[in-house]
Motif scaffolding. Structure first.
Motif, mmCIF file in Angstrom:
data_model
loop_
_atom_site.group_PDB
_atom_site.id
_atom_site.type_symbol
_atom_site.label_atom_id
_atom_site.label_comp_id
_atom_site.label_asym_id
_atom_site.label_seq_id
_atom_site.Cartn_x
_atom_site.Cartn_y
_atom_site.Cartn_z
ATOM 1 N N PRO A 173 41.646 52.120 49.881
ATOM 2 C CA PRO A 173 42.583 51.350 49.052
ATOM 3 C C PRO A 173 43.354 50.297 49.850
ATOM 4 C CG PRO A 173 42.785 53.667 48.547
ATOM 5 C CD PRO A 173 41.884 53.560 49.725
ATOM 6 N N LEU A 174 43.684 50.597 51.112
ATOM 7 C CA LEU A 174 44.387 49.614 51.937
ATOM 8 C C LEU A 174 43.493 48.440 52.309
ATOM 9 C CD1 LEU A 174 46.483 51.895 54.299
ATOM 10 C CD2 LEU A 174 47.293 50.472 52.419
ATOM 11 N N ILE A 175 42.252 48.724 52.659
ATOM 12 C CA ILE A 175 41.325 47.671 53.056
ATOM 13 C C ILE A 175 41.024 46.750 51.883
ATOM 14 C CG2 ILE A 175 38.934 47.229 53.772
ATOM 15 C CD1 ILE A 175 39.136 49.821 55.433
ATOM 16 N N PHE A 176 40.844 47.325 50.707
ATOM 17 C CA PHE A 176 40.448 46.539 49.543
ATOM 18 C C PHE A 176 41.622 46.153 48.645
ATOM 19 C CE2 PHE A 176 36.332 48.233 50.715
ATOM 20 C CZ PHE A 176 35.491 47.163 50.448
ATOM 21 N N PHE A 177 42.870 46.309 49.117
ATOM 22 C CA PHE A 177 44.006 45.972 48.269
ATOM 23 C C PHE A 177 44.083 44.473 47.988
ATOM 24 C CE2 PHE A 177 48.410 44.969 47.299
ATOM 25 C CZ PHE A 177 48.615 45.823 46.233
ATOM 26 N N LEU A 178 43.882 43.634 48.997
ATOM 27 C CA LEU A 178 43.946 42.188 48.788
ATOM 28 C C LEU A 178 42.870 41.704 47.817
ATOM 29 C CD1 LEU A 178 45.271 39.488 49.398
ATOM 30 C CD2 LEU A 178 43.778 39.295 51.385
ATOM 31 N N PRO A 179 41.590 42.105 47.983
ATOM 32 C CA PRO A 179 40.613 41.675 46.981
ATOM 33 C C PRO A 179 40.924 42.203 45.576
ATOM 34 C CG PRO A 179 39.476 42.562 48.899
ATOM 35 C CD PRO A 179 40.925 42.803 49.094
ATOM 36 N N CYS A 180 41.430 43.429 45.507
ATOM 37 C CA CYS A 180 41.792 43.988 44.193
ATOM 38 C C CYS A 180 42.935 43.213 43.563
ATOM 39 C CB CYS A 180 42.178 45.462 44.326
ATOM 40 S SG CYS A 180 40.819 46.556 44.728
ATOM 41 N N ALA A 181 43.939 42.869 44.368
ATOM 42 C CA ALA A 181 45.077 42.116 43.850
ATOM 43 C C ALA A 181 44.658 40.716 43.407
ATOM 44 C CB ALA A 181 46.172 42.033 44.905
ATOM 45 N N LEU A 182 43.780 40.084 44.172
ATOM 46 C CA LEU A 182 43.287 38.766 43.776
ATOM 47 C C LEU A 182 42.481 38.836 42.491
ATOM 48 C CD1 LEU A 182 42.220 37.331 47.248
ATOM 49 C CD2 LEU A 182 44.088 36.524 45.801
ATOM 50 N N ALA A 183 41.611 39.823 42.380
ATOM 51 C CA ALA A 183 40.807 39.971 41.166
ATOM 52 C C ALA A 183 41.685 40.288 39.959
ATOM 53 C CB ALA A 183 39.760 41.067 41.364
ATOM 54 N N ALA A 184 42.691 41.121 40.151
ATOM 55 C CA ALA A 184 43.597 41.451 39.054
ATOM 56 C C ALA A 184 44.413 40.234 38.636
ATOM 57 C CB ALA A 184 44.518 42.596 39.457
ATOM 58 N N GLY A 185 44.852 39.441 39.592
ATOM 59 C CA GLY A 185 45.579 38.218 39.270
ATOM 60 C C GLY A 185 44.733 37.218 38.517
ATOM 61 N N ILE A 186 43.493 37.067 38.939
ATOM 62 C CA ILE A 186 42.574 36.166 38.237
ATOM 63 C C ILE A 186 42.324 36.666 36.817
ATOM 64 C CG2 ILE A 186 40.184 35.340 38.191
ATOM 65 C CD1 ILE A 186 40.336 35.221 41.278
ATOM 66 N N ALA A 187 42.159 37.973 36.651
ATOM 67 C CA ALA A 187 41.939 38.535 35.320
ATOM 68 C C ALA A 187 43.167 38.352 34.427
ATOM 69 C CB ALA A 187 41.585 40.013 35.424
ATOM 70 N N GLY A 188 44.357 38.537 34.981
ATOM 71 C CA GLY A 188 45.578 38.317 34.207
ATOM 72 C C GLY A 188 45.727 36.862 33.794
ATOM 73 N N PHE A 189 45.418 35.952 34.709
ATOM 74 C CA PHE A 189 45.459 34.527 34.394
ATOM 75 C C PHE A 189 44.440 34.174 33.308
ATOM 76 C CE2 PHE A 189 44.013 30.158 35.181
ATOM 77 C CZ PHE A 189 45.206 29.481 35.028
ATOM 78 N N ALA A 190 43.236 34.721 33.414
ATOM 79 C CA ALA A 190 42.207 34.463 32.404
ATOM 80 C C ALA A 190 42.627 35.022 31.051
ATOM 81 C CB ALA A 190 40.875 35.069 32.848
ATOM 82 N N PHE A 191 43.250 36.199 31.037
ATOM 83 C CA PHE A 191 43.724 36.780 29.788
ATOM 84 C C PHE A 191 44.783 35.891 29.141
ATOM 85 C CE2 PHE A 191 46.803 39.309 27.448
ATOM 86 C CZ PHE A 191 45.980 39.908 26.506
ATOM 87 N N ALA A 192 45.727 35.404 29.945
ATOM 88 C CA ALA A 192 46.773 34.534 29.412
ATOM 89 C C ALA A 192 46.183 33.235 28.878
ATOM 90 C CB ALA A 192 47.816 34.244 30.493
ATOM 91 N N THR A 193 45.196 32.700 29.575
ATOM 92 C CA THR A 193 44.570 31.455 29.143
ATOM 93 C C THR A 193 43.838 31.626 27.824
ATOM 94 O OG1 THR A 193 44.306 30.800 31.453
ATOM 95 C CG2 THR A 193 42.954 29.648 29.831
ATOM 96 N N VAL A 194 43.029 32.663 27.731
ATOM 97 C CA VAL A 194 42.258 32.902 26.504
ATOM 98 C C VAL A 194 43.188 33.247 25.340
ATOM 99 C CG1 VAL A 194 40.566 34.448 25.445
ATOM 100 C CG2 VAL A 194 40.147 33.525 27.717
#
Length: 108
Positions: free
Chosen positions: A8-29
């Motif tokens: 979880p520590l190693i992959f936290f940054l990619p997970c946070a980036l993917a979650a942020g992109i998904a949240g942005f896409a949700f808001a856009t749609v």
């Protein structure tokens, strides 16, 4: 450090980036759907923006929690196989760089 905590520590940054992109896409749609079918070019109520951003934050947080919990479970299974793999660390770095490059290309 145990693999169940390392993944979880190693992959936290990619997970946070993917979650942020998904949240942005949700808001856009969601805002596009509201514009097309509900409010149009008329004046939007102030609560619409607040609700959209709150829902986008909930979506991003939920996706982040789900991804981190999946990596915790994967790390728990990986402990029997010898711990953290160097290939997985390289993948985490590569995914982070790729997602950051995707964000920069979008902004460009």
């Amino acid at each position: 450090m145990k693999a169940r905590l390392s993944y979880p520590l190693i992959f936290f940054l990619p997970c946070a980036l993917a979650a942020g992109i998904a949240g942005f896409a949700f808001a856009t749609v969601s805002s596009a759907a509201l514009w097309l079918f509900v409010y149009g070019d008329g004046e939007w109520p102030d609560s619409a923006g607040t609700v959209l951003m709150a829902l986008a934050a909930i979506v991003a947080t939920t996706i982040l929690a789900a991804l981190v919990s999946r990596f915790y479970a994967y790390g728990k299974r990986r402990e029997a196989l010898g711990g953290v793999s160097r290939r997985h660390v390289a993948m985490a770095v590569g995914i982070s760089v790729l997602l950051l490059a995707l964000i920069l290309v979008y902004q460009w």
